[in-house]
Design a protein around this motif. Sequence first.
Motif, PDB file in Angstrom:
ATOM      1  N   ALA A  38       0.840  -1.195   0.000  1.00 44.40           N
ATOM      2  CA  ALA A  38       0.000   0.000   0.000  1.00 44.40           C
ATOM      3  C   ALA A  38       0.876   1.245   0.000  1.00 44.40           C
ATOM      4  N   GLY A  39       0.480   2.230  -0.776  1.00 45.72           N
ATOM      5  CA  GLY A  39       1.193   3.499  -0.812  1.00 45.72           C
ATOM      6  C   GLY A  39       0.600   4.492   0.167  1.00 45.72           C
ATOM      7  N   ARG A  40       1.214   5.662   0.248  1.00 45.66           N
ATOM      8  CA  ARG A  40       0.721   6.710   1.135  1.00 45.66           C
ATOM      9  C   ARG A  40      -0.489   7.394   0.500  1.00 45.66           C
ATOM     10  N   ALA A  41      -1.391   7.855   1.344  1.00 44.74           N
ATOM     11  CA  ALA A  41      -2.592   8.530   0.848  1.00 44.74           C
ATOM     12  C   ALA A  41      -2.246   9.918   0.305  1.00 44.74           C
ATOM     13  N   TRP A  42      -2.982  10.312  -0.708  1.00 47.08           N
ATOM     14  CA  TRP A  42      -2.840  11.642  -1.311  1.00 47.08           C
ATOM     15  C   TRP A  42      -4.222  12.120  -1.718  1.00 47.08           C
ATOM     16  N   HIS A  43      -4.633  13.269  -1.185  1.00 45.49           N
ATOM     17  CA  HIS A  43      -5.947  13.841  -1.489  1.00 45.49           C
ATOM     18  C   HIS A  43      -7.061  12.801  -1.299  1.00 45.49           C
ATOM     19  N   LYS A  44      -6.935  12.028  -0.232  1.00 47.02           N
ATOM     20  CA  LYS A  44      -7.937  11.035   0.158  1.00 47.02           C
ATOM     21  C   LYS A  44      -8.016   9.844  -0.796  1.00 47.02           C
ATOM     22  N   SER A  45      -6.974   9.641  -1.580  1.00 46.74           N
ATOM     23  CA  SER A  45      -6.872   8.450  -2.421  1.00 46.74           C
ATOM     24  C   SER A  45      -5.603   7.691  -2.051  1.00 46.74           C
ATOM     25  N   ARG A  46      -5.588   6.404  -2.369  1.00 53.43           N
ATOM     26  CA  ARG A  46      -4.433   5.564  -2.039  1.00 53.43           C
ATOM     27  C   ARG A  46      -4.266   4.509  -3.133  1.00 53.43           C
ATOM     28  N   LEU A  47      -3.013   4.082  -3.336  1.00 58.88           N
ATOM     29  CA  LEU A  47      -2.736   3.035  -4.312  1.00 58.88           C
ATOM     30  C   LEU A  47      -2.290   1.745  -3.642  1.00 58.88           C
ATOM     31  N   LEU A  48      -2.625   0.633  -4.290  1.00 60.69           N
ATOM     32  CA  LEU A  48      -2.078  -0.667  -3.965  1.00 60.69           C
ATOM     33  C   LEU A  48      -1.283  -1.131  -5.173  1.00 60.69           C
ATOM     34  N   THR A  49      -0.073  -1.652  -4.932  1.00 58.65           N
ATOM     35  CA  THR A  49       0.763  -2.171  -6.010  1.00 58.65           C
ATOM     36  C   THR A  49       0.896  -3.674  -5.831  1.00 58.65           C
ATOM     37  N   ALA A  50       0.581  -4.402  -6.890  1.00 60.46           N
ATOM     38  CA  ALA A  50       0.633  -5.864  -6.836  1.00 60.46           C
ATOM     39  C   ALA A  50       1.580  -6.384  -7.913  1.00 60.46           C
ATOM     40  N   THR A  51       2.439  -7.323  -7.533  1.00 60.47           N
ATOM     41  CA  THR A  51       3.361  -7.955  -8.472  1.00 60.47           C
ATOM     42  C   THR A  51       3.443  -9.450  -8.169  1.00 60.47           C
ATOM     43  N   GLY A  52       4.037 -10.183  -9.102  1.00 59.76           N
ATOM     44  CA  GLY A  52       4.234 -11.623  -8.885  1.00 59.76           C
ATOM     45  C   GLY A  52       2.947 -12.412  -8.901  1.00 59.76           C
ATOM     46  N   PRO A  53       2.223 -12.421 -10.038  1.00 61.07           N
ATOM     47  CA  PRO A  53       0.970 -13.186 -10.083  1.00 61.07           C
ATOM     48  C   PRO A  53       1.201 -14.658  -9.790  1.00 61.07           C
ATOM     49  N   THR A  54       0.321 -15.208  -8.993  1.00 62.68           N
ATOM     50  CA  THR A  54       0.419 -16.627  -8.647  1.00 62.68           C
ATOM     51  C   THR A  54      -0.601 -17.410  -9.446  1.00 62.68           C
TER      52      THR A  54
END
Length: 388
Positions: free
Chosen positions: A170-186
């Motif tokens: 999870a990334g840091r929030a910015w203007h009440k939005s946030r990102l999730l980064t996903a890698t390495g599909p199983t």
Amino acid sequence: MDPVFDFSRLRRFPDIEASNLFAHDATDELLLWESAGPLAELAGRDDTGSLAVVGDRYGALTLAAAQLHGLTGIRVHQDPLSGELALAANAEALGLAGTFSSLPLTGDLFTGVGLVLWQLPRSLAELEETADLISRFAPATVLVRAGGRVKHMTPAMNEVLGRYFGTVTAGRAWHKSRLLTATGPTTGTASGFPRTEYNDSLGLWLCAHGATFSGTKLDIGTRFLLDFEPHMRPGAAVAVDLGCGNGAVSAALATARPRLRVLATDQSAAAVASAAATAAANGLAGRITAVRDDAMAGFAAGSAELVVLNPPFHVGATVHAGIALKLFDAAARVLAPGGELWTVYNRHLDYLAQLQDRVGATTIQGRNAKFTVARSVKRPVTRFVAQG
């Protein structure tokens, strides 16, 4: 390539437009900002078709990626047809038509892509269906950037993504939005959509893809509306299940009335696929036709004798009557004179006057603690004959 993308030029049309409804949000900007490096890499390799965009509301992600980075061959999936139409219209207005393709939610959307930009859905089932497809069809090197409004994000989203990807951060929030980064599909067992569940009260199988409202369950408002089926336009040959969802109303009508032909329609691709699956699961595929359309725009005027509707009372996350009123107008156009619109709505919503004005004579057929069921009769067409 332009150094700046003007989000203010985007429109929501043909979706509802109002002063408190917007065509982009901070999540779009955050996704583009945090993914600027990977997007530039795709552009530098002239990697046509290596970007997939999921859940783009009205084209902010797709068109900004095309304009800012010169990308083409962008693959896009939007569940609502209104979003798809808005993307096409915005692309035309910005001179970016031809930079993307709108695709269904299947493995083809993700085969060979290097980057996925994703406006997170609020539904965990929709999240899971998409994550499963990415993990099974995208390359092992795929980078997934998924964002949403903080108030709609939950730890359960991380848990769902964690079933399909080796790393989720999870990334840091910015203007009440946030990102999730996903890698390495199983690679694992497919998530099994559409899902199917037997409903004892209806005696029917209900099927649902992830983005379908209420999933495989019977919405309680719909359950109340179906209590009035015996009173709905006797002898009707054609009925429309407007906003069909999982197809419960279509299947119930077709089962109760063996000579009735039902058109199940929704702007949601997931809903239309679910309604078709429900019809097939109950041996009704020959009598129920599922049609993806925006408020019956492709239906002929005066072509139905019965329309059944459980309208949404919100646009996205915003409470707004606009969609309900749009659907009332659509029903008035498609109904034949004397045809009936049966509507169920939350009891606190006062739609009686709107139904009277837009459709015709309206009477309340029933109320319970939460819902109202109304019957509206399409007024006859008035013809004026010139006196000679």
